[in-house]
Design a protein around this motif. Structure first.
Motif, PDB file in Angstrom:
ATOM      1  N   MET A 173      62.012  46.436 -10.354  1.00 28.70           N
ATOM      2  CA  MET A 173      61.348  46.261  -9.060  1.00 28.70           C
ATOM      3  C   MET A 173      60.717  44.878  -8.970  1.00 28.70           C
ATOM      4  SD  MET A 173      58.313  48.537  -7.319  1.00 28.70           S
ATOM      5  CE  MET A 173      59.402  49.864  -6.834  1.00 28.70           C
ATOM      6  N   ASN A 174      60.919  44.233  -7.845  1.00 26.15           N
ATOM      7  CA  ASN A 174      60.316  42.924  -7.599  1.00 26.15           C
ATOM      8  C   ASN A 174      58.919  43.135  -7.024  1.00 26.15           C
ATOM      9  OD1 ASN A 174      59.510  40.441  -6.606  1.00 26.15           O
ATOM     10  ND2 ASN A 174      61.563  39.848  -5.948  1.00 26.15           N
ATOM     11  N   ILE A 190      57.429  44.900  -3.107  1.00 27.57           N
ATOM     12  CA  ILE A 190      56.837  46.227  -2.959  1.00 27.57           C
ATOM     13  C   ILE A 190      55.750  46.204  -1.887  1.00 27.57           C
ATOM     14  CG2 ILE A 190      57.334  46.905  -5.334  1.00 27.57           C
ATOM     15  CD1 ILE A 190      54.397  46.383  -5.982  1.00 27.57           C
ATOM     16  N   LYS A 244      59.449  56.021  -2.835  1.00 31.14           N
ATOM     17  CA  LYS A 244      59.704  55.438  -4.156  1.00 31.14           C
ATOM     18  C   LYS A 244      60.398  54.081  -4.078  1.00 31.14           C
ATOM     19  CE  LYS A 244      64.066  57.873  -5.156  1.00 31.14           C
ATOM     20  NZ  LYS A 244      64.716  58.834  -6.092  1.00 31.14           N
ATOM     21  N   LEU A 304      55.058  50.999  -6.255  1.00 22.02           N
ATOM     22  CA  LEU A 304      54.932  50.832  -7.698  1.00 22.02           C
ATOM     23  C   LEU A 304      53.785  51.711  -8.176  1.00 22.02           C
ATOM     24  CD1 LEU A 304      55.445  49.347 -10.429  1.00 22.02           C
ATOM     25  CD2 LEU A 304      53.820  47.607  -9.642  1.00 22.02           C
ATOM     26  N   ARG A 363      56.758  60.851 -11.848  1.00 21.05           N
ATOM     27  CA  ARG A 363      57.827  60.828 -12.846  1.00 21.05           C
ATOM     28  C   ARG A 363      59.004  61.705 -12.411  1.00 21.05           C
ATOM     29  NH1 ARG A 363      55.339  63.169 -16.767  1.00 21.05           N
ATOM     30  NH2 ARG A 363      54.091  61.394 -17.368  1.00 21.05           N
ATOM     31  N   PHE A 386      59.988  57.635  -9.390  1.00 20.06           N
ATOM     32  CA  PHE A 386      59.276  56.415  -9.007  1.00 20.06           C
ATOM     33  C   PHE A 386      59.317  55.385 -10.139  1.00 20.06           C
ATOM     34  CE2 PHE A 386      57.767  59.094  -5.709  1.00 20.06           C
ATOM     35  CZ  PHE A 386      57.187  58.307  -4.734  1.00 20.06           C
ATOM     36  N   GLU A 387      59.154  54.133  -9.779  1.00 18.47           N
ATOM     37  CA  GLU A 387      58.978  53.061 -10.765  1.00 18.47           C
ATOM     38  C   GLU A 387      57.564  53.195 -11.324  1.00 18.47           C
ATOM     39  OE1 GLU A 387      60.154  49.199 -12.547  1.00 18.47           O
ATOM     40  OE2 GLU A 387      61.307  50.534 -11.283  1.00 18.47           O
ATOM     41  N   ILE A 388      57.452  53.528 -12.614  1.00 18.77           N
ATOM     42  CA  ILE A 388      56.153  53.761 -13.243  1.00 18.77           C
ATOM     43  C   ILE A 388      55.989  52.785 -14.403  1.00 18.77           C
ATOM     44  CG2 ILE A 388      54.672  55.444 -14.399  1.00 18.77           C
ATOM     45  CD1 ILE A 388      56.326  57.661 -13.098  1.00 18.77           C
ATOM     46  N   GLU A 389      54.917  52.025 -14.377  1.00 15.21           N
ATOM     47  CA  GLU A 389      54.675  51.019 -15.408  1.00 15.21           C
ATOM     48  C   GLU A 389      53.259  51.155 -15.955  1.00 15.21           C
ATOM     49  OE1 GLU A 389      57.071  49.230 -16.395  1.00 15.21           O
ATOM     50  OE2 GLU A 389      58.416  48.724 -14.736  1.00 15.21           O
ATOM     51  N   GLN A 436      52.329  46.380 -18.889  1.00 18.58           N
ATOM     52  CA  GLN A 436      53.659  45.938 -18.480  1.00 18.58           C
ATOM     53  C   GLN A 436      53.585  45.126 -17.188  1.00 18.58           C
ATOM     54  OE1 GLN A 436      55.095  50.140 -18.893  1.00 18.58           O
ATOM     55  NE2 GLN A 436      56.979  49.165 -19.566  1.00 18.58           N
TER      56      GLN A 436
END
Length: 462
Positions: A1-2, A6, A70, A74, A92, A96-99, A103
């Motif tokens: 993901m950029n 977002i 999603k 972010l 999860r 979704f993008e999960i960081e 990170q």
């Protein structure tokens, strides 16, 4: 993901000091920011006034509608949040993008020159000091800090022109392995977080790996005498530092009348008669490290001298609340045995002839289990110790692990007691206090305003 594309960012564990800096960063970028935290705090309330939508009940229903897409959201979480957390599980399960916080910090700072401070202790003060030195110089910087800077009232500094980003490089959960430093200080490697690492050897190995991440052309500034051995890439310059010796060090240290002056010695320059804005002994060493980073980043000698004199410190790091001839009261985040020993020695250096009392709230059952004897040794440097119950943070109780372990190992002739944190005020009202310090990383600091008022009222009555 950029990150630039977002639209929404959702934080699971929004109230942590590191998470809040990211919240402020994304708000500054015009993103929609929301999140969950377990309990309200002064910090979360400030974030709400700054534009974040934060709730305190673990509920999927409270996730705002714009954070349910999603493709444009972010999700950022802290390792302190359990993996079974309902909201985290929802994100999860829905792809979704999960960081982790670390990170995201790594992604944000990868395109800049990361000026990082790692180490068991001293990270927050040293990184905040370095950020102040750069921010008030012509160099400028962006900074993600692990505490609230007293100079700026925030843990986030922004610059649209500087290539430098100051970062506190946290070893918990190996978070600092996501970073790509241009220059880094390592302050100390006294073993900690053994619930994560298991052994001292694994802890030291984690720091060794961290040094491999420093970019070619960059620099490592490592405290002289550390047990860990660095492993830097070719074309990374390694320097040493300490209070009294190394490539960067202090000379002509003058301590008296509540002030500290030093000369800063570097391989290619010397800055004489620098006044420390926060005059405690440990800040001599912290200052040497911060000045080394600022010097290598291009700040001038005069800018460094001016910056050190105007540095006002960090909330909860040698944070003086009262300081007069009758009583001295301060709060310090020290929660590791080595930090406590340094803290006590710095106070003793300033107040040699006064009785020094500390209230200590142990932080984590595992840390207490692993280091109770070391805690007792460090606290025994004091004249009086008041222990409260262990602050659990993310942990469940461990049978047999209580503050009593520390209490039983304090030196026999020290004044000591154990009490509940709710009873601290009543206990203090019956004691003669000359120098008092609240130690620990838990919630005992919530009582600091009331303790301050109690000591003030006693002065008035006296």
């Amino acid at each position: 993901m950029n990150i630039e594309t977002i639209k929404s960012v959702y934080f699971v564990g929004a109230g942590g000091i590191g998470m809040s800096a990211l919240i402020r960063y994304f708000l500054s970028k015009g993103k929609s920011v929301a999140g969950y935290d377990r309990t309200p705090s002064e910090l979360t309330e400030r974030l709400i006034t700054e534009g974040a939508r934060i709730h305190y009940e673990e509920s999927i229903d409270l996730i705002p509608e714009n954070c349910r897409d999603k493709a444009s959201t972010l999700v950022v979480y802290t390792p302190a949040v359990p993996q079974e957390h309902a909201e985290l599980a929802y994100f999860r399960e829905n792809g979704f993008e999960i960081e982790k916080r670390s990170q995201v910090l790594g992604i944000i700072t990868r395109s800049s020159k990361g000026v990082c401070v790692a180490g068991t202790h001293g990270k927050t003060t040293t990184s905040t000091m370095a950020a102040h030195l750069l921010h008030q110089s012509h160099v400028r910087c962006t900074a993600f800090l692990g505490g609230i800077s007293k100079n700026y009232g925030t843990n986030l500094l922004l610059s649209s022109t500087s290539p430098y980003t100051v970062i506190e490089a946290d070893e918990f959960d190996r978070s600092f392995h996501w970073l790509s430093p241009w220059a880094s200080v390592i302050t100390a490697t006294d073993p900690d977080h053994l619930d994560i690492y298991g052994t001292k050897e694994a802890y030291l190995e984690s720091f060794r790996h961290y040094t491999t991440l420093i970019q070619p052309g960059g620099a490592l500034i490592i405290h002289k005498g550390l047990e860990m051995k660095p492993d830097v890439q070719p074309d990374v310059t390694t320097y040493t530092y300490s209070r009294d010796e190394g490539d960067f060090h202090a000379e002509n240290i003058c301590i008296g009348n509540g002030e500290i002056f030093i000369d800063f010695v570097a391989p290619d320059t010397r800055i004489n008669h620098i006044q420390l804005g926060v005059p405690v002994g440990i800040n001599i060493e912290n200052g040497v490290a911060a000045m080394a980073l600022a010097h290598l980043s291009g700040a001038t000698d005069e800018e460094i001298k001016q910056g050190m004199a105007t540095f006002r410190g960090v909330d909860r790091r040698f944070d003086f609340k009262l300081k007069n001839d009758q009583v001295v009261f301060l709060s310090d985040y020290a929660h590791h045995p080595a930090e406590i020993a340094q803290s006590v020695k710095s106070i003793r250096e300033l107040y040699r002839d006064k009785k020094i009392t500390a209230i200590f709230q142990p932080h984590l059952y595992t840390r207490t289990r692993d280091f109770y004897q070391d805690f007792a040794d460090s606290l025994s440097l004091l004249d009086e110790v008041i222990l409260t119950e262990i602050y659990p943070a993310r942990e469940q109780p461990i049978p047999g692990v209580t503050s009593q372990l520390i209490y039983d190992n304090l030196r026999p002739n020290i004044e000591k007691c154990i009490c509940k944190k709710e009873d601290v005020l009543n206990l203090l009202s019956q004691k003669h206090i000359e120098v008092l310090i609240v130690l620990g990383a838990g919630d005992l600091d919530n009582y600091v305003p009331e303790i301050t008022e109690l000591l003030k009222s006693r002065m008035t009555n006296d």
